[in-house]
Every structure is written in C-alpha cells, then in structure tokens.
Scaffold this motif. Structure first.
Motif, PDB file in Angstrom:
ATOM      1  N   VAL A  28       0.851  -1.191   0.000  1.00  0.00           N
ATOM      2  CA  VAL A  28       0.000   0.000   0.000  1.00  0.00           C
ATOM      3  C   VAL A  28       0.888   1.242   0.000  1.00  0.00           C
ATOM      4  CG1 VAL A  28      -1.670   1.337   1.363  1.00  0.00           C
ATOM      5  CG2 VAL A  28      -1.902  -1.162   1.196  1.00  0.00           C
ATOM      6  N   LEU A  29       0.798   2.025  -1.080  1.00  0.00           N
ATOM      7  CA  LEU A  29       1.529   3.299  -1.112  1.00  0.00           C
ATOM      8  C   LEU A  29       0.691   4.320  -0.354  1.00  0.00           C
ATOM      9  CD1 LEU A  29       2.814   3.435  -4.804  1.00  0.00           C
ATOM     10  CD2 LEU A  29       3.629   2.119  -2.853  1.00  0.00           C
ATOM     11  N   ASN A  30       1.291   4.926   0.636  1.00  0.00           N
ATOM     12  CA  ASN A  30       0.514   5.764   1.557  1.00  0.00           C
ATOM     13  C   ASN A  30       0.819   7.244   1.361  1.00  0.00           C
ATOM     14  OD1 ASN A  30      -0.423   7.138   3.912  1.00  0.00           O
ATOM     15  ND2 ASN A  30      -0.589   5.148   4.932  1.00  0.00           N
ATOM     16  N   THR A  31      -0.229   7.995   1.034  1.00  0.00           N
ATOM     17  CA  THR A  31      -0.067   9.454   0.939  1.00  0.00           C
ATOM     18  C   THR A  31      -1.092  10.165   1.820  1.00  0.00           C
ATOM     19  OG1 THR A  31      -1.427   9.353  -1.073  1.00  0.00           O
ATOM     20  CG2 THR A  31       0.950   9.513  -1.379  1.00  0.00           C
ATOM     21  N   ARG A  86       5.282  12.077  -1.123  1.00  0.00           N
ATOM     22  CA  ARG A  86       4.889  10.783  -1.699  1.00  0.00           C
ATOM     23  C   ARG A  86       6.049   9.811  -1.606  1.00  0.00           C
ATOM     24  NH1 ARG A  86       2.838  12.934  -7.599  1.00  0.00           N
ATOM     25  NH2 ARG A  86       5.046  13.534  -7.773  1.00  0.00           N
ATOM     26  N   PRO A  87       5.780   8.515  -1.482  1.00  0.00           N
ATOM     27  CA  PRO A  87       6.877   7.563  -1.608  1.00  0.00           C
ATOM     28  C   PRO A  87       7.458   7.685  -3.019  1.00  0.00           C
ATOM     29  CG  PRO A  87       4.735   6.424  -1.384  1.00  0.00           C
ATOM     30  CD  PRO A  87       4.470   7.877  -1.278  1.00  0.00           C
ATOM     31  N   SER A  88       8.767   7.550  -3.143  1.00  0.00           N
ATOM     32  CA  SER A  88       9.385   7.738  -4.465  1.00  0.00           C
ATOM     33  C   SER A  88       9.264   6.473  -5.313  1.00  0.00           C
ATOM     34  CB  SER A  88      10.857   8.094  -4.297  1.00  0.00           C
ATOM     35  OG  SER A  88      11.568   6.927  -3.905  1.00  0.00           O
ATOM     36  N   LEU A  89       9.465   6.630  -6.602  1.00  0.00           N
ATOM     37  CA  LEU A  89       9.423   5.482  -7.505  1.00  0.00           C
ATOM     38  C   LEU A  89      10.568   4.518  -7.214  1.00  0.00           C
ATOM     39  CD1 LEU A  89       8.423   7.319 -10.811  1.00  0.00           C
ATOM     40  CD2 LEU A  89       6.958   5.861  -9.382  1.00  0.00           C
ATOM     41  N   ASP A  90      11.701   5.058  -6.776  1.00  0.00           N
ATOM     42  CA  ASP A  90      12.835   4.199  -6.405  1.00  0.00           C
ATOM     43  C   ASP A  90      12.481   3.335  -5.202  1.00  0.00           C
ATOM     44  OD1 ASP A  90      14.308   5.213  -8.436  1.00  0.00           O
ATOM     45  OD2 ASP A  90      15.459   6.622  -7.185  1.00  0.00           O
ATOM     46  N   GLU A  91      11.820   3.941  -4.236  1.00  0.00           N
ATOM     47  CA  GLU A  91      11.392   3.173  -3.057  1.00  0.00           C
ATOM     48  C   GLU A  91      10.378   2.097  -3.455  1.00  0.00           C
ATOM     49  OE1 GLU A  91      11.733   6.536   0.492  1.00  0.00           O
ATOM     50  OE2 GLU A  91      10.125   6.698  -0.991  1.00  0.00           O
TER      51      GLU A  91
END
Lengths: 391, 391
Positions: free
Chosen positions: A93-96, A125-130
């Motif tokens: 779950v990407l959390n914003t 935001r969580p990064s694309l790398d993460e």
C-alpha cells in the motif's frame, strides 16, 4: 425534456466547496427525482447499460469491466480485498494520507499481509525508487495507491506507478483508489496498465453519494476467475455482480440485489455531460488542471501553503491548505460559511488542526466555472476578516 | 416548504405495482433532489439523527440500534453473517421462498453451518412444531426467517417464531429479514424479542432504492461486543458503523464512509409521514391488511389463486397469484403495461412461469389508496382481453 424537467430548479443553497460531495447540476438532481421505476423494467435496463459504456470511455478502457453497485466509495476497498487477493497473500500500500491507512486496514480484515510504503512527511509521496526496491524485496499480489488522497490533496503519479509495477513485477495487480480522482484526473486504464479503479459517485462524477463505481481490467478479471479460495464476501462479490453488469449492458435486466435506480438515472445524466457533452474529456481534465493551478497560485499569494509538498503532487480536483500562522481553521471556515461557502476542515491526524480543504471539481470547474473564483474571493475576504491585524 | 418544493411534481409515469421499488410521494422525490450537502455539515447531522429516531419508533424498539448504510437490502445479510455469527457456528434458516435460499447462501459464504427448514410445498411455511423440533436437536447461534418472501408473497408469523425461539432456545438470536415487510407489516422488536431486522428503503418505507436499513437489539449488540474472532468484513462491520450512528443521533457528524446524503433526506421525508403523519402506525398496518384482503378476494373472484397456501400466510404488502389456467403471465403483464400498470413476473424457480406478483404497500395503500383499485380494475380488463374465450 419534459415540462417538469425544464421547470425544475434546485433550491438556493450554500455553495459546496468540499472535496466531495460536490455541486451537481439541476439535470442530475432532476434525474435523481425520477418517478419510481422497477429495476428490472425494459425502460431502465438501457439506462444502466449506458452508464457502464460511458464509464468505460471515462476510464479509457476498451475491454475493462465497470461495476456500479449501491454503496459508498469505501465498499470498493472490500471489493478489492475480498476478490482480488487471497488470505495470506501480500499487498503493498503506497501511503499518501488517511486513505492509505484505511485501505490497508480493509485489506488486513480480509487476511492480506500488508506492507505500507509511506512518505518522508505528510504531503510527500513515496518515491518510484522506493517502490521499485519494495517490489524487488517481496512478491506482492497487488499494489494499491490513492490517486488523490482527500486528507492531504496529494496526487500520485498513476502512470509512473503503474509503469514501475508493470516493469519490475509484471504479475502484480495495480489498484488505483480513484474515489477522489475519477473524472477530475486523467486515468487511462489500458494505456497505463491499471487493473482496478475504485471510485464513487459524489466526487468528479458529480452525482449525489451512494454509488460504488469500480472497474476491472481483463487481467484482474482473470485473477478473479482463477482464485483458489472462495470469495470472502456475498454482497461484495464481483463474481455475483459480473453477470448482472453484462446483462444490463446487453439491454436485459438481471437480478442479484436491487440497484440504486434513481442514482443510476442521475449517473447517466452526469456521464452524458462528462463523456458526450460540449467539453471533451481531454479539455475537462485540462480545465481541472488550470483551475487547480490558479487556485493554488492565488492561495499562496494570500499566505497559504499547500499540504502537498511538490507542485506536481497537488491534486487537480481539490486543494489542502495550511492556514497562515495565527489564523485558526475554524475561524476561517466560519467566516466562509457566513458567505454561504462550505469548505472542509482537516482530516489527517498529524496536522488536523492546522489546515483546510477545498474541492474544485466537476460542475464547479467545467459547467459552472465561476464557482472557483467565487470561493477564492470569499477566502480573501474571510482571511482579511479573521487574520490578526498587524499593529 | 420552499417555492420550488410546492412547484415540484414528478413526471407522469406508469403506476408501479411491483413488490418494490414502490411508488413514492412528490415530497420524497423532491427531498431526493436536495442540493448537494456535505455529509459532515451541521445541517445534515440532525436529518440523519431524525431518521434513526423514527426508525426506532417504526420498529417499536426502545433501545434497539438502527443502522442506515449505503447499499441494497442484500447488504443486510452480509451485516448479519459477518457480525452476529462466527466461523463454524450454526444457523437455522426458515425457508419460505427464494430469499431463504439466498440468505442461507450468504451465511455460508462467511463460514456459518446452515440448516434450512423448508415447507412442504411452495407457498407453505415450516410449522412452529418443526421449528421447535429443530431447535431441540441443535444449538443455533441464530435463526433467520423472511418476514415476507417477495418470491412467494408468504408472510411468516414473526411473533410466534420469535416466541418459540425465545422459549426453546433463549440464547439464539432471532433475525427477521424485513426487506419486504418493514413499514407494511407490524414488527414489534422489543415485545416480540426480535434481535435483528434487515430492511431496505424501496419497499414499505417508500423511498428510492439504495439504503440498507437494519436494526439490532441490545442482546445482538452484546453478541457483537463479545465476539471471539474479528468481524469478517470492513464496510459491512457493525462495529465500525456503531459509533457513527451514535454520533449522528447525538447531532454530531462523524465519518467512516460517506453516507447517501440525498437518500437520507428522502428517508426523513418518508418517515415523517409514516411515523408522524396523519395516519397512525397502527392504522397504517391495518390499512395494509385491509387492502391486501380486498385485493385477494377480488383476484380470487376473477379465478386467480394465491401462491401462499393459507390465508393468514398471505403478505399484506404484496400478493403473488397463480394465473388462471390457459392465461400465460407474459400476456397478462403485457396487457397491464398497455394500461400503464407495471407488475412483476415470477421469481421462484419451481413455479416461475405460472404466476405474477403485485405490490400494494406504502404510498399506494396509505397516501394514495386509489392505486390498488386502479390496479384491480386494470387486472380485470386485462384478463378479459387475454383469457381464451370459451366457445
């Protein structure tokens, strides 16, 4: 258009500028006041069918399957959790904001093992790398992200997230929570590789609340087909609703549970203007981007700061603003209410007392664009009224 | 009442005489066309609160807890199955038609062990002796019955069933499926010992479809409190909704998922006339009994037979009728449609092609009682038109 319809005009009311429910047109309200109809009548079936076809256009999908079910947007999380993942499988779950926490909570209720990928701070935001690192570390059945988190006004980069998941972990389903983004943000299901969109009626779609509106890609339908365990819900079983949607779309009523007939008339009225009205879909999204950018610019000039940290992470259908120092949100909300403008207070627990939220989507941006300017004027006046005077 | 409201009148339309959705008043439709309101606005909270208080009156309960949730009536089965029974526990389903099978199906999805107690034939009811024997043979967590089965028009004796369960197996919960009976049949939750009522908006309550309306007794609330396993649903979790209902009733908005704001305005309008209108609740139920008895009598004189075998097992808000020999239901339905009367075809699989169904509840019985006579006149004419002439 009947005589009644041309005569109908909604009552004078305060301008609703919260991030949902949003203002709706007279046509939509009149459709919501349709005389009682049987859900299995030959006259109603094509109305339901039209909604499904227009939703497919709105989400830019050729063979994706839309579902319109009586319920809140939240019911869409149950649909995902009970149908697209099985007990013990992993979800990322990407959390914003608030809605990431809540979606994770729902997934866990149905037995998913959830990893949350949060951001460095509220508004980021969580990064694309993460994301890529997380996908390499574990095999996830699905990844969810909140396209626009209503608690923070943070917009996720749907295309980039889906692209990253597709590249790094091709079998993982991409779930877009679009409750606060469908019809105010561009969503290209097929081109971007989105497997499920979770939406609702009362935001960009500009219909009163009460419909869960979701869509599955053909890939998600195959996952549904190939489950090993039974679906862990009855009303929220996609398998029970699928033949119903297919039947209505073919023009033949079918029964599993009674649909919200009047709201579906209202949905048809609104989708008619969204998908087939004088403003193209592309222009509709452009109008939202422009309205949002203008709103942010003017708010910043007044001393507000967006909760969303980066400018390209600001949602186009809503804005969350920290109030200037010494201006308490309740005073500002009250001053706006005196001017017949309704806005929302804070929702995210970490910053709840420090910020306010505005909706600028759907009717208030496209069909009646003066709404946004009216809200900004009222905000300017309200700030002047409540801000402590520098001596 | 605003100028708009006095001007509003729903469009001319065919008279809907199916067992739900039912006809609704202009006031209810106008309320359903309420301008957009925030679900957390101070103006909306008391509207929601009024609905809860009036539902308590409608169900004759002092401390029972009503729940109004966006969804179909069917969602109520998930609420029961996910909250009031745990995996592996036993449920007894009294079956008087299609909706018994379906409720059993839903209970099994959530892991209940279901025993069905059916009737000797379609249209009959399991006897109280059979119920007593079943209760003595096994310990059931709950017993469900369909108060009025929409597929057969069979009315269950709610008071006697609850009385039997209470006497023979005091700890077993009594679940009344009242989707097709709330507000058209008397339901005395407290006096009879009903632990859960499952209802919906579009039947006797006379509001468009889209609301799941349920209520729990204090005993059922205690069972919810004392569960050993977690609740097996998110959106359909009573535990998540309970504080929301309590908060709205106290006048303070609260958020779990966005409620169907407009349908709740419509619900308030309808409950105002049901609970606080010129016709008392007792008279409302009496009017339904009288309308139904008259309808049956006249239909029998025309050569129709009720699907319900015993006269006191005939529902008061709807009637299912076998058509006379040689009169095919589709011809009769078509002849009625030509006369702008909409009725329903068969639903029960064993007799599907042999019978038709009529609704006579809510507005069409109380506020506009001429509806039922109009339907009967049209039925008489239609029968004369389509029945084979005896030579």
């Amino acid at each position: 258009m009947s005589t009644h319809e041309t005569q109908f005009k909604q009552s004078a009311h305060k301008l609703l500028s919260v991030p949902g429910p949003v203002e709706v047109t007279d046509e939509v309200l009149f459709a919501n006041a349709h005389p009682s109809m049987s859900h299995v009548s030959p006259a109603f079936a094509p109305v339901f069918g039209n909604c499904l076809r227009m939703l497919r256009q709105l989400l830019y999908t050729d063979k994706g399957q839309p579902f319109v079910i009586a319920g809140s947007g939240t019911l869409g999380w149950d649909l995902v959790a009970a149908n697209l993942i099985e007990h013990g499988e992993k979800a990322l779950v990407l959390n914003t904001g608030y809605f990431g926490d809540a979606f994770a909570d729902c997934l866990e209720v149905y037995g998913a093992k959830v990893t949350q990928l949060g951001a460095a701070k509220v508004g980021a935001r969580p990064s694309l790398d993460e994301l890529e690192a997380a996908l390499k570390k574990d095999q996830f059945k699905l990844v969810t992200f909140t396209h626009v988190d209503t608690s923070t006004g943070v917009l996720s980069d749907a295309k980039a997230i889906a692209g990253t998941v597709r590249r790094v972990s091709p079998s993982t389903l991409v779930i877009l929570d679009g409750v606060c983004s469908v019809a105010s943000e561009e969503i290209r299901m097929d081109a971007w590789g989105i497997d499920c969109v979770v939406g609702a009626s009362q935001k960009g779609i500009s219909v009163p609340p009460g419909l869960s509106i979701t869509a599955l890609s053909t890939r998600a339908l195959a996952v549904l087909d190939n489950r090993e365990s039974p679906i862990a819900a009855y009303f929220a079983s996609y398998r029970r609703w699928l033949p119903i949607m297919q039947s209505y779309e073919s023009g033949t009523p079918a029964y599993f549970a009674t649909p919200s007939v009047n709201l579906i008339y209202a949905l048809e009225a609104s989708l008619n203007s969204i998908v087939a009205g004088p403003t193209s879909l592309e222009d509709r999204f452009k109008l939202h981007r422009e309205a949002s950018a203008r709103f942010r610019k003017e708010a910043r000039e007044l001393g507000f700061e967006t909760v969303a940290v980066e400018d390209d992470a600001c949602a186009n259908g809503m804005t969350a603003l920290y109030t200037p120092q010494d201006v308490p949100p309740p005073a500002l909300i009250g001053a706006l209410a005196k001017r017949d403008i309704v806005i929302a207070g804070g929702l995210h627990k970490d910053i709840k007392t420090k910020y306010i939220r505005f909706g600028h989507m759907g009717v208030s941006v496209v069909e009646r664009p003066t709404d946004v300017a009216k809200v900004m004027d009222a905000l300017r006046e309200s700030l002047a009224e409540v801000a402590p005077k520098s001596s």
